[in-house]
Enzyme design. Structure first.
Site, mmCIF file in Angstrom:
data_model
loop_
_atom_site.group_PDB
_atom_site.id
_atom_site.type_symbol
_atom_site.label_atom_id
_atom_site.label_comp_id
_atom_site.label_asym_id
_atom_site.label_seq_id
_atom_site.Cartn_x
_atom_site.Cartn_y
_atom_site.Cartn_z
ATOM 1 N N CYS A 159 0.835 -1.206 0.000
ATOM 2 C CA CYS A 159 0.000 0.000 0.000
ATOM 3 C C CYS A 159 0.875 1.263 0.000
ATOM 4 O O CYS A 159 1.760 1.410 0.842
ATOM 5 C CB CYS A 159 -0.921 0.014 1.218
ATOM 6 S SG CYS A 159 -1.977 1.483 1.287
ATOM 7 N N ALA B 118 -8.620 -5.563 -9.543
ATOM 8 C CA ALA B 118 -8.894 -4.586 -8.484
ATOM 9 C C ALA B 118 -9.858 -3.543 -9.040
ATOM 10 O O ALA B 118 -11.066 -3.760 -9.091
ATOM 11 C CB ALA B 118 -7.588 -3.959 -7.998
#
Length: 331
Positions: free
Chosen positions: A107, A240
């Site tokens: 992330c 995603a």
């Protein structure tokens, strides 16, 4: 071997290789459930804070709930301390009995990095090793010894001059992980520019079948999945952003990989799926929260529908389930 094929993660056997990625603020159990109905072979929760779990944050626990049709799934956790991550892993298994635990090492969000988690771990392979090893041990050791499989998701590196994917992958392998996912962008790129699939191919060659390698990044249509599998040799692909408002991408990609073509789903089916997601989200949370959350999701579902812009102008004001029916029932 066919491009569409079964995959093993440790001792977990999956029917196919089209996965739903962990998407922050999106991949709750309602969304995951409609992805499964449309062909997703494996799903991940959005990332869950290890710190919050250890502090017994109830809201965090709800993020881990298994969807009603989820036979196998992974809970993704993030954190910057090995002992906290180990505690969190034990809580995850106690609360959910999930089949796989995934560690977020990719992330790029600043507040995640400041906590020593996310992309910070890709650029610090020693710390990644310590955290992954602690989680593997907390999950009962390697799967061949009866443990729950632990996987990691990494980035290619911090920035272009500091590509550390190979060192990060080696650390993960030494720690005993059962699979590695790579999103081949750097932390500096965030979600901009293009992901470097050549790095993914290099990772596949480096890992050399010791564990499966999964690919993520720039998968927006079924053809992208086919191309990634062909060009990189990845064992599976992970949608995603490409699945947002389009859980049908799993159905379409399955058809493309197995028969060479696919038929886009009709508008009625898109809308029906959106309402199924809305109803499940209401049941999991409450009508107000679900209807606010579904504004962005119904906006995504409406893409490609005739007069979609006019629909979206109404969607952004919807506050009740009835509001959504008033908008869509005439279509």
């Amino acid at each position: 071997m066919s491009l569409y094929h079964p995959v093993k993660i440790g001792n977990v056997e999956l029917k196919g290789n089209l996965f739903l990625a962990p998407v922050a603020g999106y991949s709750d159990s309602a969304f995951r459930s409609v992805c499964i109905e449309n062909g997703a072979c494996f799903t991940y929760t959005e990332m869950v804070s290890a710190e919050a779990l250890v502090r017994k944050n109830i809201k965090t626990e709800t993020l881990m709930a298994r969807a009603f049709n989820e036979k196998v799934y992974s809970v993704q956790i993030f954190g910057g301390q090995a002992d906290i991550m180990a505690q969190a892993a034990r809580i995850v298994l106690d609360k959910t009995h999930c089949e796989v635990i995934d560690i977020n090492c990719g992330c790029p969000v600043p507040k995640i990095i400041k906590s020593g988690a996310g992309s910070e771990l890709t650029r610090d392979p020693e710390k990644l090793y310590q955290i992954a090893k602690a989680v593997v041990e907390a999950a009962g050791g390697r799967p061949e010894k009866g443990g729950v499989p632990v996987t990691v998701k990494i980035r290619s590196g911090w920035d272009k001059p500091h590509l550390t994917w190979k060192e990060a992958a080696q650390a993960a392998l030494e720690a005993g992980v059962s699979a590695i996912t790579i999103h081949p962008r750097t932390r500096a790129q965030g979600y901009e520019g293009h992901s470097d699939w050549d790095i993914m191919k290099q990772l596949v060659e480096f890992v050399d079948k010791r564990v499966p390698v999964f690919g993520s990044g720039d998968l927006f249509k079924p053809e992208d999945a086919k191309k990634m599998l062909e060009e990189t040799g990845a064992d599976a692909v992970m949608f995603a952003r490409g699945a947002m408002g389009n859980p049908f991408i799993f159905k379409d990609a399955t058809s493309l990989l197995t028969s060479g073509f696919y038929e886009p789903v009709p508008v009625e089916y898109r809308i029906k799926t959106g309402f199924a997601e809305l109803e499940r989200l209401v049941a999991e949370t409450n009508e107000k929260h679900a209807c606010m959350e579904m504004r962005k999701r119904f906006s995504a579902y409406s893409k490609g529908i005739q007069n979609g812009a006019a629909l979206r102008a109404q969607i952004v004001h919807a506050s009740t389930v009835q509001d959504y029916h008033d908008i869509f029932d005439t279509i």
